[in-house]
Write an enzyme that holds these catalytic residues in place. Structure first.
Site, PDB file in Angstrom:
ATOM      1  CB  SER A  39      34.931 -63.357   1.202  1.00 34.08           C
ATOM      2  OG  SER A  39      35.431 -62.038   1.168  1.00 34.08           O
ATOM      3  CG  ASP A  60      31.862 -59.345   7.821  1.00 34.86           C
ATOM      4  OD1 ASP A  60      32.081 -58.474   6.946  1.00 34.86           O
ATOM      5  OD2 ASP A  60      32.130 -60.552   7.657  1.00 34.86           O
ATOM      6  CG  HIS A 106      32.466 -59.742   3.713  1.00 35.20           C
ATOM      7  ND1 HIS A 106      33.081 -60.252   4.840  1.00 35.20           N
ATOM      8  CD2 HIS A 106      33.224 -60.131   2.655  1.00 35.20           C
ATOM      9  CE1 HIS A 106      34.172 -60.913   4.474  1.00 35.20           C
ATOM     10  NE2 HIS A 106      34.270 -60.863   3.160  1.00 35.20           N
TER      11      HIS A 106
END
Length: 360
Positions: A35, A325, A328
């Site tokens: 991600s 978040d 990340h």
């Protein structure tokens, strides 16, 4: 403190250079990973719950668009492409859906939740595993050979940049960061053994399919992300997760050195993500960052008990935060890391930085 001083020097020296990277330094960029560099592949996974194609993701992206990037804006893959003078490599699954075979700017295969071996890819349809990403790249390689011919395709690929950002989820899943811990199945040393065995094989496969210039990013201090801090009452980093992340990194570097000595044309840069981001977390105020523990977007303690979603609150100034978040980094921190990887000294990017690798 030496690492902190080096990073500050890099940020000062590269801040004026960022807009001068217009000249194309590589014909294409191929991205493998999780991600941290996914630019939208998970949007196309029908069964996956690990998508971010909704607000408040992308709030600082052009047109405030949620693109599937796990960020308030751009991520590391975008910034590396910019520095190379390239457009961001499109997500492979978007090209596949469009039946497009235009791979001449490169392709991004990265998938949120993916691991070298462990991660959300263990659960049906949740993420594209690293092995599957290489399968997709095999298809791209075949198409390029068909379009260009074997010799021209090999020249094209040998000059392209191969960015690999993977391993965080293998560590997080062991220590319960992605759900129930798997530490009752194996020891942490066995987990790292499996990671090293698999990444060695995976890099060899990419090399066999034309890859020559590898930008390898080590695993960061994953124990310091809000999702791991909130698991204890004091909000401190999970030092066990950090220790085994660093152990993986230490074992990865000799593999890269062996490849360079044994494989014809293999070149690499290894970016010390761990120490660079640890410096940012521990010395955040020196970078103009006010909050290094809590997430900007989320709910609950440290904004990390529930994920960022349209119902969640988010901070007004994302530049004040290390984390967007509960897992990340913000766009600004991602940019900072890429600046260090691209133009940093040998203490941060070994044995050369990304700029030097591209110039070979």
């Amino acid at each position: 403190m030496r690492g902190f001083s080096l990073l500050i020097c890099v940020l000062i020296s590269t801040s004026q250079l960022w807009n001068l990277a217009g000249a194309q330094m590589a014909p294409a960029m191929f991205v493998f990973g999780d991600s941290l560099v996914d630019v939208g592949n998970n949007n196309y996974l029908f069964f996956s719950l690990f998508k971010v194609d909704f607000p408040h993701y992308g709030i600082d992206y052009p047109d405030q668009k949620a693109t599937g990037r796990y960020s308030n804006g751009k991520n590391s893959a975008d910034f590396i492409a910019e520095k190379l003078g390239l457009p961001s490599s499109p997500p492979y699954l978007a090209l596949a859906q469009e039946n497009s075979n235009n791979f001449f700017n490169g392709v991004n295969f990265a998938s949120g939740g993916s691991g070298i071996y462990y991660g959300l890819n263990q659960y049906f349809g949740q993420a594209v595993s690293m092995d599957q990403q290489i399968e997709y790249y095999t298809t791209v390689h075949q198409e390029l050979v068909q379009q260009l011919g074997q010799s021209a395709a090999q020249t094209f690929l040998s000059k392209s940049m191969y960015v690999v950002v993977i391993g965080s989820n293998d560590i997080l899943s062991y220590f319960g960061g992605l759900g129930p811990s798997s530490n009752n199945v194996e020891t942490p040393e066995q987990r790292v053994d499996t990671m090293i065995s698999n990444i060695t094989s995976q890099l060899q496969q990419i090399y066999n399919l034309g890859g020559r210039k590898f930008a390898m990013f080590g695993v960061g201090p994953v124990g310091c992300c809000p999702a791991m801090r909130v698991k204890n009452n004091t909000g401190v980093c999970d030092e066990a997760a950090n220790y085994w992340a660093s152990q993986y990194n230490q074992r990865l570097v000799p593999i890269l050195e062996q490849f360079k000595s044994k494989l014809d044309g293999f070149q690499y840069t290894y970016f010390d993500t761990y120490n660079v981001l640890q410096n940012v977390v521990e010395n955040s105020t020196n970078y103009g960052i006010k909050e290094s523990k809590a997430a900007c977007c989320g709910m609950g303690v440290l904004n990390a008990q529930f994920p960022c979603s349209p119902l969640a609150s988010y901070c007004g100034n994302r530049s004040d935060y290390v984390f967007w978040d509960f897992f990340h980094p913000t766009q600004d921190v991602a940019r900072m890391a890429v600046e260090a990887a691209f133009d940093g000294p040998v203490e941060l990017a070994f044995p050369m930085n990304v700029r030097q690798l591209a110039a070979l």
